[in-house]
Motif scaffolding. Sequence first.
Motif: not given
Length: 421
Positions: A112-136
Amino acid sequence: MRTVLRRPDFRLLFGALLASMAAESVLLLALAIWVKDLTGSDGLAGATIFAIIAPMTLAPLVGWVVDRYRRRPFFVAANLGTAMLLTPLFAVRDRGDVWIIYVVAALYGLSYLTLSATLSGLIRQLVPSELLADANGALQTVRQGLRLGGPLAGAALYAAVGGWLLAALAMTGFVTAAVVVGTMRVAEATPPPATLRWPAELGAGLRHLAAEPALRRALLGYGLGSLVMGFSESLIFAYVDQGLGRDAAFVGVLVAVQGVGGLVGGLLSPAVVRRTGELGALAAGVTFFGPAALALAWPDLRLGVLALLLAGVSLPLTLVGLTTLIQRRTPAGLLGRVTAASEAMVSAPQAASIGAGALLVNVLDYRLLFVVVGVVTTAAGAWLWHGRRLSPPPVLPPTAPPPLVPAPRRPTERLTPGPTR
């Protein structure tokens, strides 16, 4: 949220996480019930949750490993690994096999810890900064929705079909997530090799959290609130039993009410981040827990329903604010270590407060303890709100003006000047 869900790459990730989060929601409570069924001991069943939390102590190492690899293939491998680590559950037969469940629970906590750490970086690569809050916010809305029925569904499935088939269903969810993410096309550069000695590399995430003012304030304030928030895990049973005079099963109804509040909080969290910034959203989440706890000190069901709704709203606001702040304030090469370290720094006080609450509720009036929770979380939220200017609301890109359309030309007009007479 509709804007971020229009992105095909994020929709694929969203579908994958829906499968893995569904597997997670039905699995966690079922493992504890399985231990209770085999041993008859409440304490041994509760130790299952501790086994899941214990790997948080390995957060620096986990984050360092995550940062050494590209996010998408690592996320695929981690989901497949999570499915594989559940296979020992098929060997559980009687009380003598309980240790297998504990080992699987600990490995699942590490996963779970590994997936959380990986997911955070993957979302940042996929989504522009201004849409990070919407994605989360979208992911938190789904997570809160699954909490409405997921644990109860897991318990019902365990009672109906047993732990082995439940493990198989959970494995299917993680494999599905791996397959879907595997179809994504993400442009990722190979992370650069480590430049520091390994002790410095492992501690880089903690050093970044300590050096960045907004992150430092976020974790100190949230950590302070977490020291007492865990009390509520035990206090809610005393509230139902001693305060409302109802059976312990009624706690499930209140948890469902809290889940409804969580859905509302998940939907509102992107707008709160845009208006107040990440620290503002985190402050609102922690602060909302204060009046909710104070209201539960007065045993009245109508007031209790409102309190649980407010407590439900607070959780996604808190998590979306903190997650988005970390993503925006952390270099890509450190994001795995910073995410893992922050998970550990929040989970450790929560685990300690859950244990402390279980002890204190036996010697002190639960109403007094709810007052303590309310006062401390309100103070922590106010301190976070005071520092919200450290993370101002994100600036949205300006809307492009409509293209200029030349006026229609009269038949006698020429595009280039002709000879004059």
